[in-house]
Design a protein around this motif. Structure first.
Motif, PDB file in Angstrom:
ATOM      1  N   TYR A  32       0.460   3.604   5.340  1.00  0.00           N
ATOM      2  CA  TYR A  32      -0.648   2.912   4.683  1.00  0.00           C
ATOM      3  C   TYR A  32      -1.796   2.688   5.660  1.00  0.00           C
ATOM      4  CZ  TYR A  32      -3.382  -0.703   2.432  1.00  0.00           C
ATOM      5  OH  TYR A  32      -4.423  -1.426   1.894  1.00  0.00           O
ATOM      6  N   ALA A  33      -1.477   2.320   6.897  1.00  0.00           N
ATOM      7  CA  ALA A  33      -2.513   2.070   7.907  1.00  0.00           C
ATOM      8  C   ALA A  33      -3.349   3.316   8.153  1.00  0.00           C
ATOM      9  CB  ALA A  33      -1.869   1.593   9.205  1.00  0.00           C
ATOM     10  N   VAL A  34      -2.688   4.459   8.281  1.00  0.00           N
ATOM     11  CA  VAL A  34      -3.406   5.719   8.515  1.00  0.00           C
ATOM     12  C   VAL A  34      -4.311   6.041   7.329  1.00  0.00           C
ATOM     13  CG1 VAL A  34      -3.150   8.211   8.829  1.00  0.00           C
ATOM     14  CG2 VAL A  34      -1.634   6.633  10.057  1.00  0.00           C
ATOM     15  N   LEU A  35      -3.786   5.898   6.124  1.00  0.00           N
ATOM     16  CA  LEU A  35      -4.574   6.187   4.924  1.00  0.00           C
ATOM     17  C   LEU A  35      -5.743   5.211   4.785  1.00  0.00           C
ATOM     18  CD1 LEU A  35      -1.687   6.882   2.372  1.00  0.00           C
ATOM     19  CD2 LEU A  35      -3.157   8.563   3.515  1.00  0.00           C
ATOM     20  N   PHE A  36      -5.502   3.952   5.099  1.00  0.00           N
ATOM     21  CA  PHE A  36      -6.533   2.918   5.001  1.00  0.00           C
ATOM     22  C   PHE A  36      -7.684   3.205   5.956  1.00  0.00           C
ATOM     23  CE2 PHE A  36      -8.471  -1.071   6.305  1.00  0.00           C
ATOM     24  CZ  PHE A  36      -8.657  -1.738   5.099  1.00  0.00           C
ATOM     25  N   VAL A  37      -7.349   3.548   7.191  1.00  0.00           N
ATOM     26  CA  VAL A  37      -8.379   3.834   8.192  1.00  0.00           C
ATOM     27  C   VAL A  37      -9.159   5.088   7.809  1.00  0.00           C
ATOM     28  CG1 VAL A  37      -8.763   4.544  10.588  1.00  0.00           C
ATOM     29  CG2 VAL A  37      -7.197   2.658  10.075  1.00  0.00           C
ATOM     30  N   ALA A  38      -8.455   6.134   7.375  1.00  0.00           N
ATOM     31  CA  ALA A  38      -9.125   7.377   6.989  1.00  0.00           C
ATOM     32  C   ALA A  38     -10.074   7.139   5.817  1.00  0.00           C
ATOM     33  CB  ALA A  38      -8.090   8.441   6.628  1.00  0.00           C
ATOM     34  N   TYR A  39      -9.606   6.388   4.829  1.00  0.00           N
ATOM     35  CA  TYR A  39     -10.445   6.095   3.658  1.00  0.00           C
ATOM     36  C   TYR A  39     -11.655   5.255   4.042  1.00  0.00           C
ATOM     37  CZ  TYR A  39     -11.884   4.038  -0.789  1.00  0.00           C
ATOM     38  OH  TYR A  39     -12.608   3.609  -1.860  1.00  0.00           O
ATOM     39  N   SER A  40     -11.441   4.256   4.894  1.00  0.00           N
ATOM     40  CA  SER A  40     -12.539   3.373   5.302  1.00  0.00           C
ATOM     41  C   SER A  40     -13.596   4.137   6.095  1.00  0.00           C
ATOM     42  CB  SER A  40     -12.000   2.200   6.132  1.00  0.00           C
ATOM     43  OG  SER A  40     -11.144   1.391   5.354  1.00  0.00           O
ATOM     44  N   PHE A  41     -13.158   5.021   6.990  1.00  0.00           N
ATOM     45  CA  PHE A  41     -14.108   5.860   7.731  1.00  0.00           C
ATOM     46  C   PHE A  41     -14.921   6.734   6.775  1.00  0.00           C
ATOM     47  CE2 PHE A  41     -11.935   5.320  11.921  1.00  0.00           C
ATOM     48  CZ  PHE A  41     -13.079   5.088  12.671  1.00  0.00           C
ATOM     49  N   TYR A  42     -14.222   7.333   5.822  1.00  0.00           N
ATOM     50  CA  TYR A  42     -14.883   8.224   4.866  1.00  0.00           C
ATOM     51  C   TYR A  42     -15.909   7.469   4.035  1.00  0.00           C
ATOM     52  CZ  TYR A  42     -15.432  11.210   0.743  1.00  0.00           C
ATOM     53  OH  TYR A  42     -15.954  11.957  -0.288  1.00  0.00           O
ATOM     54  N   MET A  43     -15.530   6.311   3.516  1.00  0.00           N
ATOM     55  CA  MET A  43     -16.426   5.537   2.661  1.00  0.00           C
ATOM     56  C   MET A  43     -17.569   4.909   3.452  1.00  0.00           C
ATOM     57  SD  MET A  43     -15.409   6.121  -0.327  1.00  0.00           S
ATOM     58  CE  MET A  43     -16.442   4.950  -1.228  1.00  0.00           C
ATOM     59  N   GLU A  44     -17.320   4.570   4.708  1.00  0.00           N
ATOM     60  CA  GLU A  44     -18.381   4.018   5.539  1.00  0.00           C
ATOM     61  C   GLU A  44     -19.456   5.068   5.803  1.00  0.00           C
ATOM     62  OE1 GLU A  44     -20.624   1.451   7.968  1.00  0.00           O
ATOM     63  OE2 GLU A  44     -19.126   1.116   6.407  1.00  0.00           O
ATOM     64  N   ARG A  45     -19.047   6.302   5.983  1.00  0.00           N
ATOM     65  CA  ARG A  45     -20.013   7.376   6.206  1.00  0.00           C
ATOM     66  C   ARG A  45     -20.810   7.675   4.931  1.00  0.00           C
ATOM     67  NH1 ARG A  45     -19.027  11.101  10.740  1.00  0.00           N
ATOM     68  NH2 ARG A  45     -20.198  12.590   9.480  1.00  0.00           N
ATOM     69  N   ARG A  46     -20.151   7.611   3.779  1.00  0.00           N
ATOM     70  CA  ARG A  46     -20.837   7.916   2.516  1.00  0.00           C
ATOM     71  C   ARG A  46     -21.775   6.795   2.085  1.00  0.00           C
ATOM     72  NH1 ARG A  46     -17.396   9.732  -2.394  1.00  0.00           N
ATOM     73  NH2 ARG A  46     -19.508  10.252  -3.084  1.00  0.00           N
ATOM     74  N   GLN A  47     -21.326   5.543   2.254  1.00  0.00           N
ATOM     75  CA  GLN A  47     -22.106   4.360   1.877  1.00  0.00           C
ATOM     76  C   GLN A  47     -22.603   4.461   0.427  1.00  0.00           C
ATOM     77  OE1 GLN A  47     -25.169   3.666   4.827  1.00  0.00           O
ATOM     78  NE2 GLN A  47     -23.695   2.869   6.288  1.00  0.00           N
ATOM     79  N   THR A  48     -21.665   4.752  -0.460  1.00  0.00           N
ATOM     80  CA  THR A  48     -22.006   4.876  -1.873  1.00  0.00           C
ATOM     81  C   THR A  48     -21.598   3.659  -2.688  1.00  0.00           C
ATOM     82  OG1 THR A  48     -19.929   6.079  -2.257  1.00  0.00           O
ATOM     83  CG2 THR A  48     -21.912   7.395  -1.851  1.00  0.00           C
ATOM     84  N   ASP A  49     -20.971   2.681  -2.041  1.00  0.00           N
ATOM     85  CA  ASP A  49     -20.609   1.460  -2.755  1.00  0.00           C
ATOM     86  C   ASP A  49     -21.171   0.261  -1.999  1.00  0.00           C
ATOM     87  OD1 ASP A  49     -18.948   1.128  -0.554  1.00  0.00           O
ATOM     88  OD2 ASP A  49     -17.146   1.763  -1.614  1.00  0.00           O
ATOM     89  N   HIS A  50     -20.850  -0.922  -2.443  1.00  0.00           N
ATOM     90  CA  HIS A  50     -21.375  -2.134  -1.814  1.00  0.00           C
ATOM     91  C   HIS A  50     -20.292  -2.856  -1.003  1.00  0.00           C
ATOM     92  CE1 HIS A  50     -25.163  -1.745  -3.920  1.00  0.00           C
ATOM     93  NE2 HIS A  50     -24.507  -1.576  -5.061  1.00  0.00           N
ATOM     94  N   ILE A  51     -19.312  -2.102  -0.539  1.00  0.00           N
ATOM     95  CA  ILE A  51     -18.213  -2.661   0.238  1.00  0.00           C
ATOM     96  C   ILE A  51     -18.470  -2.438   1.722  1.00  0.00           C
ATOM     97  CG2 ILE A  51     -15.735  -2.516   0.712  1.00  0.00           C
ATOM     98  CD1 ILE A  51     -15.361  -1.588  -2.187  1.00  0.00           C
ATOM     99  N   ASN A  52     -18.227  -3.467   2.522  1.00  0.00           N
ATOM    100  CA  ASN A  52     -18.449  -3.370   3.964  1.00  0.00           C
ATOM    101  C   ASN A  52     -17.208  -2.764   4.621  1.00  0.00           C
ATOM    102  OD1 ASN A  52     -19.137  -3.629   6.623  1.00  0.00           O
ATOM    103  ND2 ASN A  52     -19.639  -5.793   6.534  1.00  0.00           N
ATOM    104  N   HIS A  53     -17.110  -1.447   4.572  1.00  0.00           N
ATOM    105  CA  HIS A  53     -15.951  -0.763   5.147  1.00  0.00           C
ATOM    106  C   HIS A  53     -15.922  -0.901   6.667  1.00  0.00           C
ATOM    107  CE1 HIS A  53     -14.808   1.053   1.334  1.00  0.00           C
ATOM    108  NE2 HIS A  53     -16.087   1.303   1.126  1.00  0.00           N
ATOM    109  N   SER A  54     -17.084  -1.074   7.272  1.00  0.00           N
ATOM    110  CA  SER A  54     -17.136  -1.298   8.715  1.00  0.00           C
ATOM    111  C   SER A  54     -16.352  -2.549   9.093  1.00  0.00           C
ATOM    112  CB  SER A  54     -18.592  -1.430   9.176  1.00  0.00           C
ATOM    113  OG  SER A  54     -18.658  -1.852  10.525  1.00  0.00           O
ATOM    114  N   ALA A  55     -16.488  -3.603   8.307  1.00  0.00           N
ATOM    115  CA  ALA A  55     -15.749  -4.842   8.580  1.00  0.00           C
ATOM    116  C   ALA A  55     -14.255  -4.617   8.468  1.00  0.00           C
ATOM    117  CB  ALA A  55     -16.202  -5.948   7.629  1.00  0.00           C
TER     118      ALA A  55
END
Length: 202
Positions: free
Chosen positions: A145-168
């Motif tokens: 889960y940790a690996v998937l969570f980090v990979a997803y957060s990196f991906y979404m942070e780069r896209r910045q298509t939602d209003h979620i602070n993936h960097s945090a």
């Protein structure tokens, strides 16, 4: 009442007040221009408010289950206020990179305890890498889960298509691991031992 439950209770009360009080949210939200004017408390207070009940529920539900395992560890290492120190500092540290990147962005706003909750969750994964985490109803080993969570957060942070602070989320996760290692370096050996000897469940 445990520290974890007290944090949850305070966060729920302030968040619910904020749902019907826009002025309260405006005073507590992380808004760079206000911090630049000396309102440094916003680096912490934004963790007490949430966008809606769903946002609040998922954060507090996650904190409840992982926090109850981690609070005794920090109490043993750092004393009775150890978990509070960890959680409060995680809110600030997880939000600092986003704040620094948006110091001149007057339209930037951030709220929620997600960064600190990520810190608690990843500290738990460091201690129990093969514990079962349920993603909705699907059981997943914590380390996977940790690996998937980090990979997803990196991906979404780069896209910045939602209003979620993936960097945090990412900085909170990193802080949770680093804080725990600094507080108790022996957890590194425990983690490595468990990684090479998989056992599922707590």
């Amino acid at each position: 009442m445990t520290t974890n439950l007290l944090i949850i209770a305070i966060t729920c009360v302030v968040s619910f007040l904020g749902f019907s009080n826009a002025q309260l949210v405006d005073r507590l939200i992380l808004w760079p221009p206000a911090v630049e004017k000396g309102q440094y408390y916003r680096l912490l207070s934004h963790g007490l408010i949430h966008a809606d009940t769903t946002h609040l529920f998922f954060n507090m539900f996650t904190l409840f289950f992982f926090g109850r395992y981690m609070e005794p560890l920090y109490a043993d290492i750092l004393g009775p206020f150890g978990f509070a120190l960890f959680y409060v500092s995680a809110i600030v540290v997880a939000s600092l990179p986003s704040y620094l990147a948006n110091r001149e962005n007057a339209s930037y706003r951030s709220l929620g305890a997600s960064g600190a909750v990520s810190a608690v969750m990843f500290a738990f994964i460091l201690i129990q890498p093969w514990a079962t985490i349920y993603v909705y109803v699907v059981p997943v080993p914590a380390i996977v889960y940790a690996v998937l969570f980090v990979a997803y957060s990196f991906y979404m942070e780069r896209r910045q298509t939602d209003h979620i602070n993936h960097s945090a989320h990412l900085w909170g996760a990193a802080y949770g691991i680093l804080f725990t290692i600094v507080a108790e370096p022996r957890v590194i050996g425990v983690f490595l031992e468990q990684i090479v000897h998989p056992h599922f469940g707590l």
